[in-house]
Write an enzyme that holds these catalytic residues in place. Structure first.
Site, PDB file in Angstrom:
ATOM      1  N   HIS A  31     105.000  12.228 118.910  1.00  0.00           N
ATOM      2  CA  HIS A  31     105.141  11.820 117.518  1.00  0.00           C
ATOM      3  C   HIS A  31     103.767  11.870 116.856  1.00  0.00           C
ATOM      4  CE1 HIS A  31     103.527   8.053 119.008  1.00  0.00           C
ATOM      5  NE2 HIS A  31     104.597   7.861 119.779  1.00  0.00           N
ATOM      6  N   HIS A  34     100.749  10.683 118.843  1.00  0.00           N
ATOM      7  CA  HIS A  34     100.224  11.657 119.797  1.00  0.00           C
ATOM      8  C   HIS A  34      99.432  12.755 119.086  1.00  0.00           C
ATOM      9  CE1 HIS A  34     103.865  10.136 122.068  1.00  0.00           C
ATOM     10  NE2 HIS A  34     102.911   9.962 122.963  1.00  0.00           N
ATOM     11  N   GLN A 145      95.030   3.153 121.306  1.00  0.00           N
ATOM     12  CA  GLN A 145      94.738   1.728 121.334  1.00  0.00           C
ATOM     13  C   GLN A 145      96.015   0.896 121.428  1.00  0.00           C
ATOM     14  OE1 GLN A 145      91.902  -0.114 121.478  1.00  0.00           O
ATOM     15  NE2 GLN A 145      93.136  -1.992 121.356  1.00  0.00           N
ATOM     16  N   ASP A 147      98.326   0.979 123.532  1.00  0.00           N
ATOM     17  CA  ASP A 147      98.413   0.544 124.926  1.00  0.00           C
ATOM     18  C   ASP A 147      97.054  -0.018 125.341  1.00  0.00           C
ATOM     19  OD1 ASP A 147     101.180   1.488 125.841  1.00  0.00           O
ATOM     20  OD2 ASP A 147     100.360   3.281 124.919  1.00  0.00           O
ATOM     21  N   GLN A 150      96.328  -0.825 129.059  1.00  0.00           N
ATOM     22  CA  GLN A 150      96.207   0.446 129.777  1.00  0.00           C
ATOM     23  C   GLN A 150      94.833   1.061 129.544  1.00  0.00           C
ATOM     24  OE1 GLN A 150      99.330   3.724 129.872  1.00  0.00           O
ATOM     25  NE2 GLN A 150      97.948   4.541 128.332  1.00  0.00           N
ATOM     26  N   VAL A 173      98.636   4.404 115.303  1.00  0.00           N
ATOM     27  CA  VAL A 173      99.233   4.991 114.100  1.00  0.00           C
ATOM     28  C   VAL A 173     100.531   4.244 113.812  1.00  0.00           C
ATOM     29  CG1 VAL A 173     100.186   7.086 113.047  1.00  0.00           C
ATOM     30  CG2 VAL A 173      98.194   7.219 114.568  1.00  0.00           C
ATOM     31  N   ARG A 184     109.796   5.008 121.962  1.00  0.00           N
ATOM     32  CA  ARG A 184     110.981   4.166 122.145  1.00  0.00           C
ATOM     33  C   ARG A 184     111.590   3.699 120.819  1.00  0.00           C
ATOM     34  NH1 ARG A 184     107.790   2.684 126.816  1.00  0.00           N
ATOM     35  NH2 ARG A 184     109.008   2.897 128.734  1.00  0.00           N
TER      36      ARG A 184
END
Length: 278
Positions: A31, A34, A145, A147, A150, A173, A184
């Site tokens: 999306h 990404h 950011q 995640d 992670q 974003v 999701r």
């Protein structure tokens, strides 16, 4: 040059060009978030590699691995649009031989916050990221950011294992209404999507305060108002490097992070704050 699709290490070696390489690891279903990572990668290296791999190791048996969106053809078109040089799309058999024994252990930080809700999740994340780093051999890797834990875990792994890779965190974003972009989100019904806006609304409410206790209270008030349709996993105000809770007199950068389930869809979000003396 047309987009190259690589399936294994041999393909990657053949596809590698001259100069520096930036890697954008993804699980596909690309999306605009990404795409923003890909555009950031383009500014930082001569060649951009996007990996597309839904990693089974980071899903527990009761999570959504089987229904995680897989849109490979559309993902390739998005990569072409963004000028990606190589898409690395291995299979699970390529990444994980049946006799595999060695994995990365995420340590104590992998057992708190998101790791407490999803035991073993970060072991799976770090294992696949290390394998991607070894296969692609990037000079820089770009992560979102959104995640945040992670991102912190990957930075910790790179530091602890002396990996010669620059880790870049790119801003989250959002949709015009504030909902953080996520693969999701497509699972949400129209009504559920309205409920999900409580996450970003709570973060904004917390960000309007300046003291940790008031930050948490303001955000929690918004989330409680959305219950029971929003089931809260956690709301934390943490140090971005360690993901341990910050104390009342804390000064400096902190992350206000939230995770909740709306319907059957689990969403995460966060905002970075700078806490200063009152």
């Amino acid at each position: 040059m047309d987009l190259i699709v690589a399936r294994n290490r041999t393909d990657l070696v053949k596809a590698r060009g001259q100069g520096s390489v930036a890697l954008v690891p993804t699980m596909g279903a690309l999306h605009e978030g990404h795409r923003s990572l890909i555009r950031e990668a383009r500014t930082r290296a001569d060649q951009v590699v996007v990996s597309i791999f839904v990693n089974p190791l980071q899903f527990s048996p009761n999570e959504d691995f089987s229904r995680y969106p897989r849109t490979f053809d559309a993902d390739l078109e998005a990569c072409r649009d963004e000028g990606v040089d190589v898409v690395f799309a291995p299979t699970a058999d390529d990444m994980y031989p049946p006799d595999r024994q060695v994995s990365v252990q995420s340590g104590e930080m992998g057992t708190i916050v998101e790791g407490a809700v999803r035991p073993g999740h970060f072991d799976g994340v770090l294992t696949v990221v290390l394998k991607l780093f070894n296969l692609v051999q990037p000079d820089v890797a770009i992560f979102g950011q959104k995640d945040a834990q992670q991102l912190a875990m990957i930075r910790r792994m790179v530091a602890d294992l002396d990996l010669p890779i620059d880790i870049v965190g790119a801003p989250t974003v959002r949709e015009p209404d504030g909902l953080a972009l996520s693969s999701r989100n497509r699972y949400l019904s129209a009504d559920e999507r309205q409920v999900a806006l409580a996450l970003s609304t709570a973060l904004r409410a917390g960000a309007a305060e300046s003291v940790p206790s008031k930050i948490r209270a303001a955000a929690l008030s918004v989330l409680e108002a959305a219950a029971p349709r929003l089931a809260l996993d956690y709301l934390v105000l943490v140090d971005p490097a360690t993901f341990t809770e910050v104390y009342e007199l804390f000064q400096g950068e902190a992350v206000l992070a939230v995770a909740a389930k709306v319907g059957t869809t689990r969403l995460i979000d966060n905002v970075v704050l700078t806490l200063r003396p009152a």
